[in-house]
Design a protein around this motif. Structure first.
Motif, PDB file in Angstrom:
ATOM      1  N   VAL A  65     -38.500  28.834 -30.873  1.00 36.18           N
ATOM      2  CA  VAL A  65     -38.405  27.554 -30.165  1.00 36.18           C
ATOM      3  C   VAL A  65     -37.522  27.721 -28.932  1.00 36.18           C
ATOM      4  O   VAL A  65     -36.436  28.300 -29.006  1.00 36.18           O
ATOM      5  CB  VAL A  65     -37.824  26.459 -31.100  1.00 36.18           C
ATOM      6  CG1 VAL A  65     -37.500  25.188 -30.309  1.00 36.18           C
ATOM      7  CG2 VAL A  65     -38.812  26.150 -32.221  1.00 36.18           C
ATOM      8  N   ASP A  66     -38.018  27.229 -27.800  1.00 32.23           N
ATOM      9  CA  ASP A  66     -37.275  27.347 -26.538  1.00 32.23           C
ATOM     10  C   ASP A  66     -36.503  26.090 -26.169  1.00 32.23           C
ATOM     11  O   ASP A  66     -35.558  26.147 -25.377  1.00 32.23           O
ATOM     12  CB  ASP A  66     -38.247  27.677 -25.403  1.00 32.23           C
ATOM     13  CG  ASP A  66     -38.915  29.024 -25.599  1.00 32.23           C
ATOM     14  OD1 ASP A  66     -38.247  30.045 -25.413  1.00 32.23           O
ATOM     15  OD2 ASP A  66     -40.106  29.047 -25.964  1.00 32.23           O
ATOM     16  N   ALA A  67     -36.916  24.940 -26.690  1.00 31.29           N
ATOM     17  CA  ALA A  67     -36.240  23.679 -26.380  1.00 31.29           C
ATOM     18  C   ALA A  67     -36.532  22.686 -27.495  1.00 31.29           C
ATOM     19  O   ALA A  67     -37.604  22.723 -28.111  1.00 31.29           O
ATOM     20  CB  ALA A  67     -36.705  23.125 -25.038  1.00 31.29           C
ATOM     21  N   VAL A  68     -35.567  21.799 -27.735  1.00 29.83           N
ATOM     22  CA  VAL A  68     -35.698  20.781 -28.777  1.00 29.83           C
ATOM     23  C   VAL A  68     -35.544  19.407 -28.140  1.00 29.83           C
ATOM     24  O   VAL A  68     -34.652  19.190 -27.313  1.00 29.83           O
ATOM     25  CB  VAL A  68     -34.636  20.961 -29.884  1.00 29.83           C
ATOM     26  CG1 VAL A  68     -34.767  19.876 -30.948  1.00 29.83           C
ATOM     27  CG2 VAL A  68     -34.742  22.345 -30.516  1.00 29.83           C
ATOM     28  N   ILE A  69     -36.423  18.483 -28.527  1.00 32.39           N
ATOM     29  CA  ILE A  69     -36.296  17.090 -28.093  1.00 32.39           C
ATOM     30  C   ILE A  69     -36.121  16.227 -29.333  1.00 32.39           C
ATOM     31  O   ILE A  69     -36.997  16.186 -30.204  1.00 32.39           O
ATOM     32  CB  ILE A  69     -37.519  16.635 -27.282  1.00 32.39           C
ATOM     33  CG1 ILE A  69     -37.664  17.488 -26.023  1.00 32.39           C
ATOM     34  CG2 ILE A  69     -37.380  15.154 -26.909  1.00 32.39           C
ATOM     35  CD1 ILE A  69     -38.873  17.146 -25.166  1.00 32.39           C
ATOM     36  N   ASP A  70     -34.984  15.575 -29.417  1.00 33.19           N
ATOM     37  CA  ASP A  70     -34.689  14.675 -30.530  1.00 33.19           C
ATOM     38  C   ASP A  70     -35.255  13.301 -30.191  1.00 33.19           C
ATOM     39  O   ASP A  70     -34.644  12.524 -29.472  1.00 33.19           O
ATOM     40  CB  ASP A  70     -33.178  14.606 -30.755  1.00 33.19           C
ATOM     41  CG  ASP A  70     -32.783  13.530 -31.763  1.00 33.19           C
ATOM     42  OD1 ASP A  70     -33.671  13.056 -32.508  1.00 33.19           O
ATOM     43  OD2 ASP A  70     -31.595  13.170 -31.801  1.00 33.19           O
ATOM     44  N   ALA A  71     -36.450  13.025 -30.715  1.00 35.07           N
ATOM     45  CA  ALA A  71     -37.107  11.735 -30.480  1.00 35.07           C
ATOM     46  C   ALA A  71     -37.179  10.950 -31.777  1.00 35.07           C
ATOM     47  O   ALA A  71     -38.132  10.213 -32.023  1.00 35.07           O
ATOM     48  CB  ALA A  71     -38.503  11.941 -29.902  1.00 35.07           C
ATOM     49  N   THR A  72     -36.164  11.108 -32.618  1.00 34.71           N
ATOM     50  CA  THR A  72     -36.106  10.378 -33.877  1.00 34.71           C
ATOM     51  C   THR A  72     -35.692   8.930 -33.627  1.00 34.71           C
ATOM     52  O   THR A  72     -35.366   8.530 -32.509  1.00 34.71           O
ATOM     53  CB  THR A  72     -35.116  11.042 -34.841  1.00 34.71           C
ATOM     54  OG1 THR A  72     -33.825  11.129 -34.219  1.00 34.71           O
ATOM     55  CG2 THR A  72     -35.583  12.444 -35.209  1.00 34.71           C
ATOM     56  N   HIS A  73     -35.683   8.145 -34.703  1.00 31.29           N
ATOM     57  CA  HIS A  73     -35.277   6.744 -34.610  1.00 31.29           C
ATOM     58  C   HIS A  73     -33.830   6.657 -34.130  1.00 31.29           C
ATOM     59  O   HIS A  73     -33.001   7.519 -34.468  1.00 31.29           O
ATOM     60  CB  HIS A  73     -35.417   6.082 -35.991  1.00 31.29           C
ATOM     61  CG  HIS A  73     -35.295   4.598 -35.965  1.00 31.29           C
ATOM     62  ND1 HIS A  73     -34.080   3.957 -35.973  1.00 31.29           N
ATOM     63  CD2 HIS A  73     -36.249   3.632 -35.933  1.00 31.29           C
ATOM     64  CE1 HIS A  73     -34.286   2.645 -35.953  1.00 31.29           C
ATOM     65  NE2 HIS A  73     -35.580   2.425 -35.914  1.00 31.29           N
ATOM     66  N   HIS A  78     -27.774  11.127 -38.760  1.00 32.45           N
ATOM     67  CA  HIS A  78     -27.528  12.419 -39.411  1.00 32.45           C
ATOM     68  C   HIS A  78     -28.420  13.503 -38.800  1.00 32.45           C
ATOM     69  O   HIS A  78     -27.955  14.614 -38.511  1.00 32.45           O
ATOM     70  CB  HIS A  78     -27.786  12.298 -40.915  1.00 32.45           C
ATOM     71  CG  HIS A  78     -27.467  13.536 -41.687  1.00 32.45           C
ATOM     72  ND1 HIS A  78     -26.190  14.001 -41.856  1.00 32.45           N
ATOM     73  CD2 HIS A  78     -28.284  14.423 -42.332  1.00 32.45           C
ATOM     74  CE1 HIS A  78     -26.206  15.115 -42.570  1.00 32.45           C
ATOM     75  NE2 HIS A  78     -27.467  15.392 -42.860  1.00 32.45           N
ATOM     76  N   ILE A  79     -29.694  13.173 -38.595  1.00 37.04           N
ATOM     77  CA  ILE A  79     -30.625  14.141 -38.013  1.00 37.04           C
ATOM     78  C   ILE A  79     -30.197  14.499 -36.596  1.00 37.04           C
ATOM     79  O   ILE A  79     -30.239  15.666 -36.187  1.00 37.04           O
ATOM     80  CB  ILE A  79     -32.056  13.580 -38.014  1.00 37.04           C
ATOM     81  CG1 ILE A  79     -32.529  13.321 -39.447  1.00 37.04           C
ATOM     82  CG2 ILE A  79     -33.011  14.522 -37.305  1.00 37.04           C
ATOM     83  CD1 ILE A  79     -33.877  12.640 -39.535  1.00 37.04           C
ATOM     84  N   SER A  80     -29.773  13.497 -35.824  1.00 35.17           N
ATOM     85  CA  SER A  80     -29.390  13.748 -34.433  1.00 35.17           C
ATOM     86  C   SER A  80     -28.184  14.669 -34.334  1.00 35.17           C
ATOM     87  O   SER A  80     -28.140  15.573 -33.482  1.00 35.17           O
ATOM     88  CB  SER A  80     -29.103  12.421 -33.724  1.00 35.17           C
ATOM     89  OG  SER A  80     -30.286  11.648 -33.605  1.00 35.17           O
TER      90      SER A  80
END
Length: 251
Positions: A65-73, A78-80
């Motif tokens: 993985v080269d980049a992560v986008i946190d598009a969670t609620h 906790h996930i963020s």
């Protein structure tokens, strides 16, 4: 370039749709698996947790993985924070996609609180028939409340809940007429919601304003320090596409 989207939201699905099919870009959306029949985004999909920060770091490295986008609620705190720690450990850039929060308008009667527990205490003296739209996972905070509750959620709750509860299984988006009808039919005199933002569930706020009903609003947690934020899927897509052509990891 491989982009991992931590998803489950409307914005995450829109982002996957914008990125899927882009030349030289592989997109994987990860869903937590808390909804029985999720709406699947375009591209590759994985369902289930990673096993904490270490598990996410291992997955990022194993799948290049080269980049992560946190598009969670906005309330998936906790996930963020796990995403922020994992991205820093794996040395990959991280972006948070967060829809803007709601802003009160003239005529609104909002009570801002920091948690579901505070929301339960704030109900004292506000009303006897509560429309609770905070989802099924936090019902234990209201289990000791004497009021009658109408609980709306996508899936049936399986946690402790108030003794006087009616369950309404439904999934947004909801129209203003829908919300007006619910408030009137059930005699709702107080609304409890999280500041999730967005248009899909905002009509309940308009319906409450029209009916003169007080609203208890749970404030959203902050984005982890140092994580840049995009307000729209288009902004997040531009970030991902821009990073795909850059060798720098300065962000």
């Amino acid at each position: 370039m491989h982009v991992l989207i931590l998803g489950g939201t409307t914005e995450a699905r829109a982002l996957a749709g914008l990125l899927h099919g882009s030349a030289g870009l592989r997109v994987t959306s990860s869903l937590a698996g808390r909804v029985a029949s999720p709406r699947l985004p375009a591209g590759e999909v994985r369902i289930g947790g990673f096993g904490g920060v270490d598990g996410l770091v291992d997955w990022i490295r194993a799948h290049a993985v080269d980049a992560v986008i946190d598009a969670t609620h906005p309330f998936a705190e906790h996930i963020s924070f796990n995403a922020a720690a994992a991205a820093a450990t794996a040395h990959v850039p991280l972006l948070a996609l967060r829809r803007p929060g709601w802003v009160p308008e003239d005529g609104d009667d909002w009570r801002s609180v920091a948690s579901l527990d505070e929301a339960a205490h704030a109900l004292d003296g506000l009303g006897d028939r509560v429309f609770l739209t905070t989802g099924r996972l936090g019902l234990a905070s209201f289990a000791a409340c004497p009021q009658w509750f109408l609980v709306r959620s996508v899936d049936a709750p399986d946690t402790p809940m108030p003794a006087r509860t009616e369950i309404l299984l439904d999934r947004g988006p909801f129209t203003l007429d829908d919300e007006r009808e619910i408030l009137a039919r059930h005699g709702v005199d107080v609304l409890v919601t999280k500041d999730s933002g967005g248009a899909a569930t905002a009509p309940k706020l308009t319906a409450a304003r029209e009916a003169g009903i007080p609203v208890v609003v749970v404030r959203r947690p902050p984005v982890p320090d140092g994580v840049p934020v995009a307000a729209t899927p288009e902004e997040a897509a531009a970030w991902a596409l821009g990073s795909s052509g850059s060798q720098s990891r300065s962000w």
